[in-house]
Design a protein around this motif. Structure first.
Motif, PDB file in Angstrom:
ATOM      1  N   GLY A 210       0.787  -1.228   0.000  1.00 50.15           N
ATOM      2  CA  GLY A 210       0.000   0.000   0.000  1.00 50.15           C
ATOM      3  C   GLY A 210       0.816   1.274   0.000  1.00 50.15           C
ATOM      4  N   PHE A 211       0.229   2.315  -0.594  1.00 49.98           N
ATOM      5  CA  PHE A 211       0.791   3.667  -0.607  1.00 49.98           C
ATOM      6  C   PHE A 211      -0.279   4.601  -0.057  1.00 49.98           C
ATOM      7  CE2 PHE A 211       2.630   1.265  -4.055  1.00 49.98           C
ATOM      8  CZ  PHE A 211       3.961   1.651  -4.142  1.00 49.98           C
ATOM      9  N   VAL A 212       0.058   5.436   0.901  1.00 54.74           N
ATOM     10  CA  VAL A 212      -0.903   6.408   1.420  1.00 54.74           C
ATOM     11  C   VAL A 212      -0.180   7.726   1.669  1.00 54.74           C
ATOM     12  CG1 VAL A 212      -0.584   5.847   3.881  1.00 54.74           C
ATOM     13  CG2 VAL A 212      -2.780   6.760   3.084  1.00 54.74           C
ATOM     14  N   ASN A 213      -0.863   8.838   1.381  1.00 53.69           N
ATOM     15  CA  ASN A 213      -0.255  10.140   1.677  1.00 53.69           C
ATOM     16  C   ASN A 213      -0.930  10.774   2.884  1.00 53.69           C
ATOM     17  OD1 ASN A 213      -2.667  11.240   0.781  1.00 53.69           O
ATOM     18  ND2 ASN A 213      -1.780  12.361  -0.929  1.00 53.69           N
ATOM     19  N   ARG A 214      -0.512  11.986   3.250  1.00 55.60           N
ATOM     20  CA  ARG A 214      -1.023  12.634   4.454  1.00 55.60           C
ATOM     21  C   ARG A 214      -2.498  12.977   4.367  1.00 55.60           C
ATOM     22  NH1 ARG A 214       2.314  12.162   8.713  1.00 55.60           N
ATOM     23  NH2 ARG A 214       0.946  13.721   9.656  1.00 55.60           N
ATOM     24  N   ASP A 215      -3.056  12.985   3.150  1.00 59.25           N
ATOM     25  CA  ASP A 215      -4.476  13.281   2.964  1.00 59.25           C
ATOM     26  C   ASP A 215      -5.308  12.011   2.877  1.00 59.25           C
ATOM     27  OD1 ASP A 215      -3.838  16.078   2.757  1.00 59.25           O
ATOM     28  OD2 ASP A 215      -3.144  15.687   0.713  1.00 59.25           O
ATOM     29  N   GLU A 217      -5.021   9.601   0.762  1.00 56.94           N
ATOM     30  CA  GLU A 217      -5.217   9.091  -0.594  1.00 56.94           C
ATOM     31  C   GLU A 217      -4.427   7.786  -0.692  1.00 56.94           C
ATOM     32  OE1 GLU A 217      -3.793  12.364  -2.868  1.00 56.94           O
ATOM     33  OE2 GLU A 217      -5.684  13.476  -2.738  1.00 56.94           O
ATOM     34  N   PHE A 218      -5.093   6.711  -1.058  1.00 54.46           N
ATOM     35  CA  PHE A 218      -4.543   5.372  -0.888  1.00 54.46           C
ATOM     36  C   PHE A 218      -4.524   4.604  -2.204  1.00 54.46           C
ATOM     37  CE2 PHE A 218      -5.052   0.847   0.236  1.00 54.46           C
ATOM     38  CZ  PHE A 218      -4.018   0.670   1.148  1.00 54.46           C
ATOM     39  N   ASP A 219      -3.411   3.936  -2.475  1.00 45.56           N
ATOM     40  CA  ASP A 219      -3.282   3.010  -3.613  1.00 45.56           C
ATOM     41  C   ASP A 219      -2.772   1.684  -3.082  1.00 45.56           C
ATOM     42  OD1 ASP A 219      -4.003   4.404  -6.034  1.00 45.56           O
ATOM     43  OD2 ASP A 219      -2.250   5.673  -5.682  1.00 45.56           O
ATOM     44  N   SER A 220      -3.198   0.591  -3.705  1.00 50.01           N
ATOM     45  CA  SER A 220      -2.728  -0.702  -3.214  1.00 50.01           C
ATOM     46  C   SER A 220      -2.621  -1.719  -4.339  1.00 50.01           C
ATOM     47  CB  SER A 220      -3.671  -1.240  -2.131  1.00 50.01           C
ATOM     48  OG  SER A 220      -4.965  -1.485  -2.664  1.00 50.01           O
ATOM     49  N   PHE A 221      -1.814  -2.744  -4.089  1.00 45.85           N
ATOM     50  CA  PHE A 221      -1.647  -3.885  -4.976  1.00 45.85           C
ATOM     51  C   PHE A 221      -1.761  -5.137  -4.112  1.00 45.85           C
ATOM     52  CE2 PHE A 221       0.671  -0.286  -6.614  1.00 45.85           C
ATOM     53  CZ  PHE A 221       0.352  -0.266  -7.970  1.00 45.85           C
ATOM     54  N   VAL A 222      -2.517  -6.128  -4.580  1.00 45.26           N
ATOM     55  CA  VAL A 222      -2.771  -7.326  -3.794  1.00 45.26           C
ATOM     56  C   VAL A 222      -2.217  -8.548  -4.514  1.00 45.26           C
ATOM     57  CG1 VAL A 222      -4.517  -8.733  -2.645  1.00 45.26           C
ATOM     58  CG2 VAL A 222      -4.858  -6.259  -2.854  1.00 45.26           C
ATOM     59  N   PHE A 223      -1.508  -9.394  -3.746  1.00 45.47           N
ATOM     60  CA  PHE A 223      -0.900 -10.604  -4.315  1.00 45.47           C
ATOM     61  C   PHE A 223      -1.167 -11.799  -3.411  1.00 45.47           C
ATOM     62  CE2 PHE A 223       1.608  -6.991  -5.684  1.00 45.47           C
ATOM     63  CZ  PHE A 223       1.834  -7.236  -7.036  1.00 45.47           C
ATOM     64  N   GLU A 224      -1.325 -12.963  -4.021  1.00 38.37           N
ATOM     65  CA  GLU A 224      -1.414 -14.196  -3.243  1.00 38.37           C
ATOM     66  C   GLU A 224      -0.041 -14.821  -3.050  1.00 38.37           C
ATOM     67  OE1 GLU A 224      -4.146 -17.027  -4.748  1.00 38.37           O
ATOM     68  OE2 GLU A 224      -5.929 -15.866  -4.233  1.00 38.37           O
ATOM     69  N   GLY A 225       0.854 -14.572  -3.983  1.00 39.94           N
ATOM     70  CA  GLY A 225       2.172 -15.192  -3.919  1.00 39.94           C
ATOM     71  C   GLY A 225       3.127 -14.447  -3.012  1.00 39.94           C
ATOM     72  N   THR A 226       4.362 -14.924  -3.001  1.00 41.04           N
ATOM     73  CA  THR A 226       5.407 -14.308  -2.185  1.00 41.04           C
ATOM     74  C   THR A 226       5.751 -12.914  -2.691  1.00 41.04           C
ATOM     75  OG1 THR A 226       6.348 -16.485  -1.757  1.00 41.04           O
ATOM     76  CG2 THR A 226       7.771 -14.579  -1.350  1.00 41.04           C
ATOM     77  N   VAL A 227       5.947 -12.004  -1.768  1.00 42.42           N
ATOM     78  CA  VAL A 227       6.357 -10.644  -2.123  1.00 42.42           C
ATOM     79  C   VAL A 227       7.875 -10.551  -1.990  1.00 42.42           C
ATOM     80  CG1 VAL A 227       6.218  -8.213  -1.502  1.00 42.42           C
ATOM     81  CG2 VAL A 227       4.166  -9.627  -1.411  1.00 42.42           C
ATOM     82  N   ASN A 228       8.565 -10.424  -3.123  1.00 44.56           N
ATOM     83  CA  ASN A 228      10.012 -10.259  -3.108  1.00 44.56           C
ATOM     84  C   ASN A 228      10.372  -8.874  -3.619  1.00 44.56           C
ATOM     85  OD1 ASN A 228       9.676 -10.416  -5.903  1.00 44.56           O
ATOM     86  ND2 ASN A 228      10.143 -12.617  -5.942  1.00 44.56           N
ATOM     87  N   ASN A 318     -13.210  -4.610  -0.732  1.00 44.66           N
ATOM     88  CA  ASN A 318     -14.204  -3.561  -0.488  1.00 44.66           C
ATOM     89  C   ASN A 318     -13.636  -2.490   0.434  1.00 44.66           C
ATOM     90  OD1 ASN A 318     -16.970  -2.457  -0.588  1.00 44.66           O
ATOM     91  ND2 ASN A 318     -17.037  -3.037   1.556  1.00 44.66           N
ATOM     92  N   VAL A 319     -12.897  -2.913   1.468  1.00 39.70           N
ATOM     93  CA  VAL A 319     -12.280  -1.951   2.378  1.00 39.70           C
ATOM     94  C   VAL A 319     -11.214  -1.140   1.654  1.00 39.70           C
ATOM     95  CG1 VAL A 319     -10.787  -1.723   4.400  1.00 39.70           C
ATOM     96  CG2 VAL A 319     -12.767  -3.234   4.491  1.00 39.70           C
ATOM     97  N   LEU A 320     -10.358  -1.834   0.898  1.00 36.40           N
ATOM     98  CA  LEU A 320      -9.244  -1.151   0.229  1.00 36.40           C
ATOM     99  C   LEU A 320      -9.728  -0.069  -0.728  1.00 36.40           C
ATOM    100  CD1 LEU A 320      -6.890  -4.197  -0.539  1.00 36.40           C
ATOM    101  CD2 LEU A 320      -6.643  -2.491   1.276  1.00 36.40           C
ATOM    102  N   LYS A 321     -10.793  -0.358  -1.466  1.00 35.09           N
ATOM    103  CA  LYS A 321     -11.262   0.622  -2.452  1.00 35.09           C
ATOM    104  C   LYS A 321     -11.948   1.818  -1.799  1.00 35.09           C
ATOM    105  CE  LYS A 321     -15.873  -1.234  -3.537  1.00 35.09           C
ATOM    106  NZ  LYS A 321     -16.720  -1.847  -4.592  1.00 35.09           N
ATOM    107  N   ASN A 322     -12.335   1.681  -0.523  1.00 35.31           N
ATOM    108  CA  ASN A 322     -13.029   2.776   0.157  1.00 35.31           C
ATOM    109  C   ASN A 322     -12.151   3.548   1.136  1.00 35.31           C
ATOM    110  OD1 ASN A 322     -15.967   2.797  -0.695  1.00 35.31           O
ATOM    111  ND2 ASN A 322     -15.731   0.628  -0.159  1.00 35.31           N
ATOM    112  N   ILE A 323     -10.856   3.202   1.196  1.00 32.44           N
ATOM    113  CA  ILE A 323      -9.954   3.975   2.053  1.00 32.44           C
ATOM    114  C   ILE A 323      -9.765   5.366   1.435  1.00 32.44           C
ATOM    115  CG2 ILE A 323      -7.601   4.166   2.950  1.00 32.44           C
ATOM    116  CD1 ILE A 323      -7.523   1.131   3.083  1.00 32.44           C
TER     117      ILE A 323
END
Length: 332
Positions: A210-215, A217-228, A318-323
């Motif tokens: 996830g990326f979020v700024n002081r206001d 404003e949130f962006d995210s990427f979701v993965f099932e696999g390993t995060v390297n 649903n939560v992620l898209k409404n942050i």
């Protein structure tokens, strides 16, 4: 007297404040009884609510009619005198602070050292009067961090926040978190004698970058696999494509953020207007996206999310898209 007839707006406000905030339980329930009667709640119902007799409620009403707010507050010295001196109470508080998880050990110490026998309820009351509360203990890594480095980073981030407020930069925070069908169990209001049970089971892990700024404003990427590191670099590349003004991205010291592969991209991102600012090790409070993860796990995800993996996916997305919308944090 059947009901308290007329209350002014000021009296209602004062009674509500007393009911919510007065330090003594007796005064809180008396003020509540007056409010209930004003709302046409009968005396028998008030008696049942507080497990008192009709005469007690009538006395409350009479004191209210005669003395107003002052009639709901006990006079100094009312009740049985305390068997404990102030020094003994202070000693009890110090013992509780040394053994904060076990009041029974404090009772044993008092009896052994002073020959004093008091109840657990008395110890709890003394703790409350001293400003102590029973709450969850938090894990901390503060003892491992370099305090000087932390204070330097804290000062730098304060400067960056000011630049963000003046629209000179966009200050963002990045981190990863994982979600499975093993929930983080939150506190919740529950009926006495009943317990809310949340399903729990093993499952695949949904990794959210996830990326979020002081206001907020949130962006995210979701993965099932390993995060390297390659995954992290790819996500930051996608984020960098969207920046419109110079952006500073605060990150922690996870291994995927300190690898050679990650470091090889820092200069390229900087040329694109994205500056990476790593915080010192063991300083999670400097990365405000940790607040977002805590909100999701303990507050925003409904209990129904843990019924199945499909439910977890659905509710999490649903939560992620409404942050930033219905789910928002006002960062100070």
């Amino acid at each position: 007297m059947i009901y308290i007839e007329e209350l002014t707006a000021e009296e209602v406000t004062t009674l509500n404040e007393m009911h919510k905030n007065h330090p003594r339980y007796l005064s809180r329930r008396r003020s509540h009884a007056i409010l209930l009667s004003h709302r046409r709640v009968s005396v028998p119902v008030i008696c049942a609510t507080y497990n008192v007799c009709r005469q007690t409620v009538s006395t409350w009403f009479s004191k209210w009619e005669e003395f107003g707010i002052c009639g709901l507050i006990d006079k100094p010295g009312r009740g049985r005198p305390s068997i404990l001196t102030e020094n003994q109470k202070n000693n009890i508080v110090k013992k509780v602070q040394k053994s904060p998880r076990s009041l029974k050990s404090v009772l044993a110490d008092l009896e052994a050292e002073l020959g004093i026998t008091v109840s657990l309820d008395t110890i709890k009351l003394i703790c409350k009067q001293a400003g102590l509360v029973w709450k969850r203990v938090r894990k901390s890594l503060r003892s491992k961090r370099n305090q000087k480095d932390f204070e330097v980073a804290q000062g730098k981030i304060k400067e960056l926040i000011q630049q963000h407020k003046e629209s000179e930069i966009n200050l963002c925070y990045f981190d990863e978190s994982g979600f499975t069908l093993e929930p983080c169990v939150p506190y919740a209001w529950q009926l006495s004698g009943q317990t809310i049970e949340v399903p729990s089971s093993k499952s695949k892990r949904l990794n959210v970058l996830g990326f979020v700024n002081r206001d907020c404003e949130f962006d995210s990427f979701v993965f099932e696999g390993t995060v390297n590191t390659s995954v992290v670099v790819a996500c930051i590349d996608e984020f960098a494509k969207k920046i419109k003004i110079p952006t500073v991205l605060i990150i922690d010291n996870a291994s995927t953020h300190t690898s050679n592969e990650f470091k090889e991209n820092i200069e390229r991102w900087k040329e694109a207007g994205l500056t990476i600012y790593p915080i010192p090790p063991y300083s999670p409070e400097l990365n405000i996206i940790e607040i977002i993860w805590r909100k999701i796990k303990y507050e925003w995800l409904p209990f129904s999310a843990y019924e199945s993996y499909q439910s977890l996916e659905r509710e999490l997305f649903n939560v992620l898209k409404n942050i930033g919308g219905s789910h928002k944090v006002a960062f100070s």
